[in-house]
Design a protein around this motif. Sequence first.
Motif, PDB file in Angstrom:
ATOM      1  N   GLY A 119       0.721  -1.465   0.197  1.00 51.06           N
ATOM      2  CA  GLY A 119      -0.127  -0.121  -0.335  1.00 51.06           C
ATOM      3  C   GLY A 119       0.990   1.149   0.138  1.00 51.06           C
ATOM      4  N   THR A 120      -0.136   2.440  -0.002  1.00 48.95           N
ATOM      5  CA  THR A 120       0.611   3.633  -0.183  1.00 48.95           C
ATOM      6  C   THR A 120       0.341   4.687   0.951  1.00 48.95           C
ATOM      7  OG1 THR A 120      -0.643   4.099  -1.966  1.00 48.95           O
ATOM      8  CG2 THR A 120       2.412   3.914  -3.059  1.00 48.95           C
ATOM      9  N   TYR A 121       0.734   5.468   1.432  1.00 45.19           N
ATOM     10  CA  TYR A 121      -0.089   6.432   2.439  1.00 45.19           C
ATOM     11  C   TYR A 121       0.898   7.963   1.682  1.00 45.19           C
ATOM     12  CZ  TYR A 121       0.259   2.276   5.014  1.00 45.19           C
ATOM     13  OH  TYR A 121       0.087   1.062   5.836  1.00 45.19           O
ATOM     14  N   HIS A 122      -0.920   8.151   1.085  1.00 41.41           N
ATOM     15  CA  HIS A 122      -0.660   9.218   0.360  1.00 41.41           C
ATOM     16  C   HIS A 122      -1.109  10.648   1.490  1.00 41.41           C
ATOM     17  CE1 HIS A 122       0.747   8.350  -3.646  1.00 41.41           C
ATOM     18  NE2 HIS A 122      -0.012   6.609  -2.830  1.00 41.41           N
ATOM     19  N   GLY A 123      -0.506  12.040   0.422  1.00 45.10           N
ATOM     20  CA  GLY A 123      -1.068  13.396   1.882  1.00 45.10           C
ATOM     21  C   GLY A 123      -0.054  14.415   1.803  1.00 45.10           C
ATOM     22  N   HIS A 124       1.678  13.866   2.121  1.00 45.45           N
ATOM     23  CA  HIS A 124       2.492  15.003   2.513  1.00 45.45           C
ATOM     24  C   HIS A 124       2.896  15.971   1.120  1.00 45.45           C
ATOM     25  CE1 HIS A 124       3.752  13.982   6.390  1.00 45.45           C
ATOM     26  NE2 HIS A 124       3.498  12.718   6.141  1.00 45.45           N
ATOM     27  N   GLN A 125       3.194  17.294   1.557  1.00 45.50           N
ATOM     28  CA  GLN A 125       3.472  17.736   0.307  1.00 45.50           C
ATOM     29  C   GLN A 125       5.285  18.354   0.045  1.00 45.50           C
ATOM     30  OE1 GLN A 125       0.537  19.150  -1.669  1.00 45.50           O
ATOM     31  NE2 GLN A 125      -0.684  17.733  -0.535  1.00 45.50           N
ATOM     32  N   GLY A 126       5.426  17.216   0.684  1.00 46.08           N
ATOM     33  CA  GLY A 126       7.008  17.745   0.207  1.00 46.08           C
ATOM     34  C   GLY A 126       7.825  16.329   0.488  1.00 46.08           C
ATOM     35  N   ALA A 127       9.320  16.247   0.163  1.00 43.53           N
ATOM     36  CA  ALA A 127       9.917  15.574   0.597  1.00 43.53           C
ATOM     37  C   ALA A 127      10.332  14.164   1.439  1.00 43.53           C
ATOM     38  CB  ALA A 127      11.710  16.076   0.394  1.00 43.53           C
ATOM     39  N   LEU A 128       9.994  13.198   2.110  1.00 38.64           N
ATOM     40  CA  LEU A 128       9.884  12.765   3.627  1.00 38.64           C
ATOM     41  C   LEU A 128      11.547  12.576   4.082  1.00 38.64           C
ATOM     42  CD1 LEU A 128       6.927  11.019   2.470  1.00 38.64           C
ATOM     43  CD2 LEU A 128       7.182  12.776   4.449  1.00 38.64           C
ATOM     44  N   TRP A 129      11.444  11.992   4.918  1.00 34.59           N
ATOM     45  CA  TRP A 129      12.630  11.999   5.515  1.00 34.59           C
ATOM     46  C   TRP A 129      12.728  11.313   6.517  1.00 34.59           C
ATOM     47  CZ3 TRP A 129      15.913  14.438   2.482  1.00 34.59           C
ATOM     48  CH2 TRP A 129      15.385  16.307   2.369  1.00 34.59           C
ATOM     49  N   ASP A 178       1.642  20.403  12.984  1.00 38.44           N
ATOM     50  CA  ASP A 178       2.158  21.095  11.900  1.00 38.44           C
ATOM     51  C   ASP A 178       2.980  21.947  13.070  1.00 38.44           C
ATOM     52  OD1 ASP A 178       0.838  21.650   9.522  1.00 38.44           O
ATOM     53  OD2 ASP A 178      -1.203  21.892  10.740  1.00 38.44           O
ATOM     54  N   PHE A 179       4.311  22.051  11.654  1.00 36.78           N
ATOM     55  CA  PHE A 179       5.457  23.122  12.319  1.00 36.78           C
ATOM     56  C   PHE A 179       5.578  24.397  11.893  1.00 36.78           C
ATOM     57  CE2 PHE A 179       4.865  18.318  14.377  1.00 36.78           C
ATOM     58  CZ  PHE A 179       5.524  18.649  16.198  1.00 36.78           C
ATOM     59  N   ALA A 180       6.798  24.656  12.681  1.00 38.34           N
ATOM     60  CA  ALA A 180       7.676  25.251  11.613  1.00 38.34           C
ATOM     61  C   ALA A 180       8.837  26.011  10.803  1.00 38.34           C
ATOM     62  CB  ALA A 180       7.784  27.308  12.519  1.00 38.34           C
ATOM     63  N   THR A 181       9.177  23.889  10.789  1.00 38.08           N
ATOM     64  CA  THR A 181       9.867  23.629   9.859  1.00 38.08           C
ATOM     65  C   THR A 181       9.788  21.943   9.634  1.00 38.08           C
ATOM     66  OG1 THR A 181      11.418  23.109  12.000  1.00 38.08           O
ATOM     67  CG2 THR A 181      11.614  25.455  11.228  1.00 38.08           C
ATOM     68  N   GLU A 226       0.042  -1.266  14.453  1.00 37.29           N
ATOM     69  CA  GLU A 226      -1.109  -0.680  13.845  1.00 37.29           C
ATOM     70  C   GLU A 226      -0.732   0.808  13.420  1.00 37.29           C
ATOM     71  OE1 GLU A 226      -3.820  -1.390  17.207  1.00 37.29           O
ATOM     72  OE2 GLU A 226      -3.980  -3.139  17.229  1.00 37.29           O
ATOM     73  N   MET A 227      -0.025   1.496  13.982  1.00 40.97           N
ATOM     74  CA  MET A 227       0.386   3.189  13.453  1.00 40.97           C
ATOM     75  C   MET A 227       1.464   3.587  12.843  1.00 40.97           C
ATOM     76  SD  MET A 227      -1.333   5.212  16.924  1.00 40.97           S
ATOM     77  CE  MET A 227      -3.251   4.576  17.296  1.00 40.97           C
ATOM     78  N   LEU A 228       1.468   4.186  11.739  1.00 43.08           N
ATOM     79  CA  LEU A 228       2.635   4.298  11.027  1.00 43.08           C
ATOM     80  C   LEU A 228       2.352   5.974  11.522  1.00 43.08           C
ATOM     81  CD1 LEU A 228       4.384   3.021   8.925  1.00 43.08           C
ATOM     82  CD2 LEU A 228       3.236   4.286   7.374  1.00 43.08           C
ATOM     83  N   ALA A 229       4.072   6.691  11.965  1.00 40.72           N
ATOM     84  CA  ALA A 229       4.274   8.217  11.452  1.00 40.72           C
ATOM     85  C   ALA A 229       5.229   8.437  10.649  1.00 40.72           C
ATOM     86  CB  ALA A 229       4.902   8.254  13.486  1.00 40.72           C
ATOM     87  N   THR A 230       5.172   9.485   9.863  1.00 43.76           N
ATOM     88  CA  THR A 230       6.018   9.749   9.091  1.00 43.76           C
ATOM     89  C   THR A 230       5.945  11.899   9.058  1.00 43.76           C
ATOM     90  OG1 THR A 230       4.408  10.445   7.739  1.00 43.76           O
ATOM     91  CG2 THR A 230       5.433   8.405   7.000  1.00 43.76           C
ATOM     92  N   GLY A 231       7.697  12.375   8.520  1.00 49.13           N
ATOM     93  CA  GLY A 231       8.066  13.500   8.965  1.00 49.13           C
ATOM     94  C   GLY A 231       8.661  13.906   7.822  1.00 49.13           C
ATOM     95  N   GLY A 232       8.481  15.192   7.587  1.00 45.41           N
ATOM     96  CA  GLY A 232       9.008  15.851   5.915  1.00 45.41           C
ATOM     97  C   GLY A 232       9.329  17.240   5.944  1.00 45.41           C
ATOM     98  N   ALA A 233       9.809  17.139   5.163  1.00 46.77           N
ATOM     99  CA  ALA A 233      10.025  19.502   4.358  1.00 46.77           C
ATOM    100  C   ALA A 233       8.213  19.768   3.984  1.00 46.77           C
ATOM    101  CB  ALA A 233      10.171  19.055   3.046  1.00 46.77           C
TER     102      ALA A 233
END
Lengths: 335, 61
Positions: A46-56, A91-94, A65-72
């Motif tokens: 599967g894929t998880y769509h929604g992020h609007q930038g590069a993922l780190w 949401d964050f500032a950076t 059961e849960m997946l956490a992601t973060g990125g640009a």
Amino acid sequence: MRPILLSGHERALTQVKYNADGDIIFSVSKDHVVCAWFSHNGERLGTYHGHQGALWTVDVSPNSEMLATGGADNTIRLWEVKTSKLLKTWDFATSIKRVEFSPDGRQLLGVTEKRSGHLGSIVVYDIDLDIEAEQTSEQALRIVCDESKATVAGFSYGARYIIAGHEDGSVSQYDAKTGELIFNTQVHEPDMMVTDLQWSPDRTYFITASKDKSAKLLTTNDLEVLKTYQTDTPLNSAAITPVKDYVILGGGQAAMDVTTTSARQGKFEARFYHKIFMEEIGRVRGHFGPLNYVAVHPKGTGYASGGEDGYVRVHHFDKPYFDFMYEVEREQANL
Amino acid sequence: QDLSKKNTANRQVVEQRRRLLEEWKAWREQMAEMLEEEGIVDEKLEIAKQKDGEGEIEEIE
């Protein structure tokens, strides 16, 4: 040891993770997409769509059961693994450089990037294990890194400490309840970034990788350097293998960074070192660019590497890998 | 003479490895004791137990 190639990403891989059972691999890339794969055959789940930038960064909760992601795109997102449903966005500032669950899955930490006007920080959220629950927006903890920004961080055994690696090559131990800095120690060469921090299975020790071309094994309690693995290339990642006493290191110099004096271009190999004897025992080739991350199967049966070349390579160890023993190890085993 | 030098060197390497391995094992035992004293449970094992538990409940139903 014929690898399985996971080709689905269009840009460089930044992190890959196995779930606790080792049957699923999660991968994130600069192409904004999160992918889940079956580790045994490389089939995409599967894929998880929604992020609007590069993922780190990506991490999966201990119960898968849960997946956490973060990125640009300056967000940490929480997903339901099974349905790909987005459960929460913080949401964050950076941008977010690292996310990691605590050993019991009840906390999630994120490492935020430094930018003009914003110091780097480590944030912690309490996680409600109920998948239907509304997750909190309140930070349980916020550690500001005013000396040198954190690049990587994670929870120790029992979530007692938060251990972080920094841009200046140092490592810090924080009280995970209060966020108080207990101490900081220069582990790698000054101003050589700590690029990765991965735990031993019981989290009483961990391995760090650095741009200073070395990886080090440290104790959680005292941040004492137990072992040093010296290589000839900047490292992006280091992992500890269960079952066998090895560590796997990944890195390599990007073509544009290779100077004319450099003897050999690339060196895009996963390097195996004996964890206790600190000697190199083998290399695995395959990637066409630096290895950005190496992850080991939790049962020690294989490993996966994510490359700047956009591929994930999944390797299942074969018999010689498990049979190989130093003479003194054989002695001990026969005692 | 060269051969005896080589043998001495080899023996030193082996003895060094033996020492490293013993040191490591001693430290690992110390850590296992520390975790036990602190009452730290292996979360992965706990989760596996919980999963098994759920399975049993389903069977009963």
